[in-house]
Design a protein around this motif. Structure first.
Motif, PDB file in Angstrom:
ATOM      1  N   TRP A   1       0.848  -1.209   0.000  1.00 39.54           N
ATOM      2  CA  TRP A   1       0.000   0.000   0.000  1.00 39.54           C
ATOM      3  C   TRP A   1       0.876   1.250   0.000  1.00 39.54           C
ATOM      4  O   TRP A   1       1.689   1.443   0.903  1.00 39.54           O
ATOM      5  CB  TRP A   1      -0.907  -0.001   1.227  1.00 39.54           C
ATOM      6  N   PRO A   2       0.711   2.133  -0.990  1.00 41.75           N
ATOM      7  CA  PRO A   2       1.638   3.262  -1.130  1.00 41.75           C
ATOM      8  C   PRO A   2       1.279   4.523  -0.344  1.00 41.75           C
ATOM      9  O   PRO A   2       2.148   5.376  -0.123  1.00 41.75           O
ATOM     10  CB  PRO A   2       1.573   3.559  -2.628  1.00 41.75           C
ATOM     11  N   ALA A   3       0.024   4.683   0.069  1.00 43.01           N
ATOM     12  CA  ALA A   3      -0.428   5.961   0.660  1.00 43.01           C
ATOM     13  C   ALA A   3       0.009   6.061   2.118  1.00 43.01           C
ATOM     14  O   ALA A   3      -0.786   5.914   3.049  1.00 43.01           O
ATOM     15  CB  ALA A   3      -1.935   6.105   0.541  1.00 43.01           C
ATOM     16  N   LEU A   4       1.293   6.309   2.316  1.00 44.12           N
ATOM     17  CA  LEU A   4       1.883   6.341   3.655  1.00 44.12           C
ATOM     18  C   LEU A   4       2.811   7.547   3.759  1.00 44.12           C
ATOM     19  O   LEU A   4       3.591   7.822   2.850  1.00 44.12           O
ATOM     20  CB  LEU A   4       2.676   5.059   3.920  1.00 44.12           C
ATOM     21  N   LEU A   5       2.730   8.244   4.886  1.00 41.54           N
ATOM     22  CA  LEU A   5       3.630   9.363   5.150  1.00 41.54           C
ATOM     23  C   LEU A   5       4.350   9.126   6.474  1.00 41.54           C
ATOM     24  O   LEU A   5       3.718   8.692   7.444  1.00 41.54           O
ATOM     25  CB  LEU A   5       2.851  10.674   5.223  1.00 41.54           C
ATOM     26  N   PRO A   6       5.655   9.401   6.548  1.00 42.61           N
ATOM     27  CA  PRO A   6       6.371   9.277   7.815  1.00 42.61           C
ATOM     28  C   PRO A   6       6.120  10.472   8.716  1.00 42.61           C
ATOM     29  O   PRO A   6       5.938  11.599   8.235  1.00 42.61           O
ATOM     30  CB  PRO A   6       7.836   9.205   7.379  1.00 42.61           C
ATOM     31  N   ALA A   7       6.141  10.252  10.015  1.00 45.74           N
ATOM     32  CA  ALA A   7       5.875  11.317  10.984  1.00 45.74           C
ATOM     33  C   ALA A   7       6.816  12.488  10.806  1.00 45.74           C
ATOM     34  O   ALA A   7       6.408  13.653  10.847  1.00 45.74           O
ATOM     35  CB  ALA A   7       5.980  10.768  12.407  1.00 45.74           C
ATOM     36  N   GLU A   8       8.118  12.193  10.614  1.00 37.18           N
ATOM     37  CA  GLU A   8       9.094  13.274  10.553  1.00 37.18           C
ATOM     38  C   GLU A   8       8.885  14.153   9.327  1.00 37.18           C
ATOM     39  O   GLU A   8       9.197  15.351   9.348  1.00 37.18           O
ATOM     40  CB  GLU A   8      10.520  12.726  10.583  1.00 37.18           C
ATOM     41  N   ARG A   9       8.332  13.582   8.258  1.00 35.81           N
ATOM     42  CA  ARG A   9       8.104  14.401   7.066  1.00 35.81           C
ATOM     43  C   ARG A   9       6.986  15.411   7.319  1.00 35.81           C
ATOM     44  O   ARG A   9       7.061  16.558   6.885  1.00 35.81           O
ATOM     45  CB  ARG A   9       7.766  13.521   5.871  1.00 35.81           C
ATOM     46  N   LEU A  10       5.943  14.973   8.019  1.00 33.58           N
ATOM     47  CA  LEU A  10       4.870  15.912   8.372  1.00 33.58           C
ATOM     48  C   LEU A  10       5.359  16.948   9.369  1.00 33.58           C
ATOM     49  O   LEU A  10       5.080  18.146   9.241  1.00 33.58           O
ATOM     50  CB  LEU A  10       3.680  15.159   8.966  1.00 33.58           C
ATOM     51  N   ALA A  11       6.086  16.497  10.384  1.00 32.57           N
ATOM     52  CA  ALA A  11       6.507  17.381  11.464  1.00 32.57           C
ATOM     53  C   ALA A  11       7.493  18.440  10.980  1.00 32.57           C
ATOM     54  O   ALA A  11       7.501  19.570  11.484  1.00 32.57           O
ATOM     55  CB  ALA A  11       7.117  16.576  12.601  1.00 32.57           C
ATOM     56  N   ARG A  12       8.348  18.098  10.016  1.00 38.40           N
ATOM     57  CA  ARG A  12       9.399  19.006   9.578  1.00 38.40           C
ATOM     58  C   ARG A  12       9.018  19.823   8.354  1.00 38.40           C
ATOM     59  O   ARG A  12       9.812  20.613   7.859  1.00 38.40           O
ATOM     60  CB  ARG A  12      10.667  18.210   9.291  1.00 38.40           C
ATOM     61  N   THR A  13       7.806  19.615   7.848  1.00 37.47           N
ATOM     62  CA  THR A  13       7.329  20.368   6.690  1.00 37.47           C
ATOM     63  C   THR A  13       6.445  21.498   7.177  1.00 37.47           C
ATOM     64  O   THR A  13       5.598  21.283   8.049  1.00 37.47           O
ATOM     65  CB  THR A  13       6.535  19.449   5.739  1.00 37.47           C
ATOM     66  N   PRO A  14       6.604  22.712   6.659  1.00 36.09           N
ATOM     67  CA  PRO A  14       5.690  23.804   7.049  1.00 36.09           C
ATOM     68  C   PRO A  14       4.242  23.405   6.834  1.00 36.09           C
ATOM     69  O   PRO A  14       3.934  22.547   5.989  1.00 36.09           O
ATOM     70  CB  PRO A  14       6.104  24.948   6.108  1.00 36.09           C
ATOM     71  N   ALA A  15       3.346  24.031   7.611  1.00 39.30           N
ATOM     72  CA  ALA A  15       1.939  23.619   7.631  1.00 39.30           C
ATOM     73  C   ALA A  15       1.339  23.498   6.237  1.00 39.30           C
ATOM     74  O   ALA A  15       0.676  22.504   5.914  1.00 39.30           O
ATOM     75  CB  ALA A  15       1.126  24.600   8.477  1.00 39.30           C
ATOM     76  N   GLN A  16       1.574  24.489   5.395  1.00 41.12           N
ATOM     77  CA  GLN A  16       0.991  24.448   4.063  1.00 41.12           C
ATOM     78  C   GLN A  16       1.557  23.283   3.243  1.00 41.12           C
ATOM     79  O   GLN A  16       0.833  22.615   2.516  1.00 41.12           O
ATOM     80  CB  GLN A  16       1.246  25.770   3.332  1.00 41.12           C
ATOM     81  N   GLY A  17       2.861  23.035   3.387  1.00 44.13           N
ATOM     82  CA  GLY A  17       3.464  21.918   2.677  1.00 44.13           C
ATOM     83  C   GLY A  17       2.965  20.579   3.177  1.00 44.13           C
ATOM     84  O   GLY A  17       2.740  19.656   2.388  1.00 44.13           O
ATOM     85  N   ALA A  18       2.789  20.455   4.504  1.00 44.88           N
ATOM     86  CA  ALA A  18       2.262  19.212   5.069  1.00 44.88           C
ATOM     87  C   ALA A  18       0.856  18.935   4.554  1.00 44.88           C
ATOM     88  O   ALA A  18       0.508  17.801   4.224  1.00 44.88           O
ATOM     89  CB  ALA A  18       2.261  19.290   6.596  1.00 44.88           C
ATOM     90  N   GLU A  19       0.041  19.987   4.473  1.00 46.92           N
ATOM     91  CA  GLU A  19      -1.303  19.816   3.942  1.00 46.92           C
ATOM     92  C   GLU A  19      -1.261  19.389   2.483  1.00 46.92           C
ATOM     93  O   GLU A  19      -2.083  18.590   2.031  1.00 46.92           O
ATOM     94  CB  GLU A  19      -2.095  21.107   4.104  1.00 46.92           C
ATOM     95  N   GLY A  20      -0.283  19.916   1.730  1.00 48.98           N
ATOM     96  CA  GLY A  20      -0.145  19.498   0.344  1.00 48.98           C
ATOM     97  C   GLY A  20       0.168  18.022   0.214  1.00 48.98           C
ATOM     98  O   GLY A  20      -0.379  17.334  -0.669  1.00 48.98           O
ATOM     99  N   LEU A  21       1.037  17.512   1.089  1.00 50.04           N
ATOM    100  CA  LEU A  21       1.350  16.084   1.075  1.00 50.04           C
ATOM    101  C   LEU A  21       0.108  15.246   1.370  1.00 50.04           C
ATOM    102  O   LEU A  21      -0.155  14.237   0.702  1.00 50.04           O
ATOM    103  CB  LEU A  21       2.426  15.783   2.118  1.00 50.04           C
ATOM    104  N   LEU A  22      -0.631  15.657   2.384  1.00 50.03           N
ATOM    105  CA  LEU A  22      -1.841  14.924   2.757  1.00 50.03           C
ATOM    106  C   LEU A  22      -2.883  14.985   1.645  1.00 50.03           C
ATOM    107  O   LEU A  22      -3.537  13.981   1.332  1.00 50.03           O
ATOM    108  CB  LEU A  22      -2.409  15.496   4.055  1.00 50.03           C
ATOM    109  N   GLU A  23      -3.039  16.154   1.036  1.00 46.05           N
ATOM    110  CA  GLU A  23      -4.056  16.307  -0.008  1.00 46.05           C
ATOM    111  C   GLU A  23      -3.723  15.498  -1.254  1.00 46.05           C
ATOM    112  O   GLU A  23      -4.622  15.000  -1.940  1.00 46.05           O
ATOM    113  CB  GLU A  23      -4.230  17.784  -0.338  1.00 46.05           C
TER     114      GLU A  23
END
Length: 318
Positions: A237-259
């Motif tokens: 299953w490919p739809a996976l994000l690591p915690a550190e990538r979310l935590a270290r990405t600015p809010a707008q960028g983190a939302e882009g990854l999730l979206e």
């Protein structure tokens, strides 16, 4: 246009807002202009009673809910010069000032006659929105300093709060006594199978959703990756994000990854999750395709039933 959704100490229910939409449609079809007053606690960017000049209006409409209480009575005093009409309301006490202050009451349950249909029933059709199960944990202290559970939950819940979706908080823990929790795996699977998407930071949130054929947006809450990452790999299953990538990405960028993964899950991910779920269900007849630890259990029992000293008598092959 007012209702309990207008008062600072009122509340906006789905039924009230749908009733408002029904009345708005009627007024628009009649070519009548109107303003809607919202509670600042519900719509901070809307028009509030504090913004309204009563002298600018000649009519006031109160929509849905009970016509009762001090807030309704104060509204009568403030808009005393207006013609005041209540529509689709319940009348608890016909003699109360909250009721008698209206020039006309179009009640949904008037005394002495049969009840009328609630306004919400004939409200305009609504757009379809995805139903999203949210399965999060704030535990797993065994990971010590690698834990990023609180940060992951904060990012996910803040982001989900801004999505146009129906959110359903779920728990994989079973409980035979708490009616809010599922008591059997079948009950939980029945809920999961009806969802459009699951958002989770839990291993079983991932596996059980895929087992039900539902796409998953997963986040591993352990820095460096742990069992969620391993299980996503095992499931393909490919739809996976690591915690550190979310935590270290600015809010707008983190939302882009999730979206990005949100969009994939609700498009191509549907078919992929359905394929994986069907493969899981068929694995009994093709176990080599999806091996798990139980496949080697009997051999391990036979080989090690007696501990370091040898097999225990009585075990087949021992």
């Amino acid at each position: 246009m007012t209702g309990w959704f207008s008062f600072p100490h009122g509340e906006a229910t789905a039924g009230d807002v749908l009733a408002l939409a029904r009345v708005e449609r009627v007024l628009r079809d009649a070519g009548l202009a109107y303003d809607v007053v919202w509670s600042p606690g519900f719509r901070a960017d809307g028009t509030h009673f504090a913004d309204v000049d009563p002298a600018a209006y000649t009519r006031l409409v109160f929509v849905c809910g009970p016509v009762h209480g001090a807030q309704v009575e104060e509204m009568h005093r403030r808009f005393a010069h207006c013609v005041r009409i209540a529509v689709g309301v319940s009348v608890v006490d016909p003699d109360s000032p909250a009721v008698t202050g209206f020039h006309r009451v179009l009640a949904r349950d008037p005394a002495g006659t049969g009840p009328g249909l609630d306004l919400a029933a004939r409200a305009p059709a609504l757009p379809a929105v995805p139903v999203v199960g949210v399965v999060l944990t704030r535990g797993q202290h065994e990971y010590g300093e690698r834990r990023r559970h609180e940060e992951v939950a904060a990012v996910l819940t803040r982001w989900l709060g801004g999505r146009d979706c129906a959110r359903l908080e779920l728990e994989t823990r079973l409980d035979a006594h708490d009616w809010r929790l599922c008591g059997t795996p079948a009950q939980l699977e029945a809920v999961l199978s009806r969802l459009d998407l699951v958002v989770t930071d839990r291993l079983h949130g991932l596996v059980l959703a895929l087992r039900a054929g539902v796409p998953v947006l997963a986040v591993d809450p352990v820095e460096g990756g742990a069992k969620v990452t391993a299980q996503a790999r095992a499931c393909g299953w490919p739809a996976l994000l690591p915690a550190e990538r979310l935590a270290r990405t600015p809010a707008q960028g983190a939302e882009g990854l999730l979206e990005r993964w949100w969009a994939w899950c609700l498009a191509d991910g549907r078919a992929e999750a359905a394929r994986i779920g069907a493969a899981f269900r068929a694995a009994d007849s093709a176990p080599a395709a999806w091996p798990d630890g139980a496949d080697g259990l009997v051999e391990a029992l036979r080989a090690g039933a007696g501990g370091p000293g040898g097999a225990r008598a009585g075990w087949p092959g021992g």
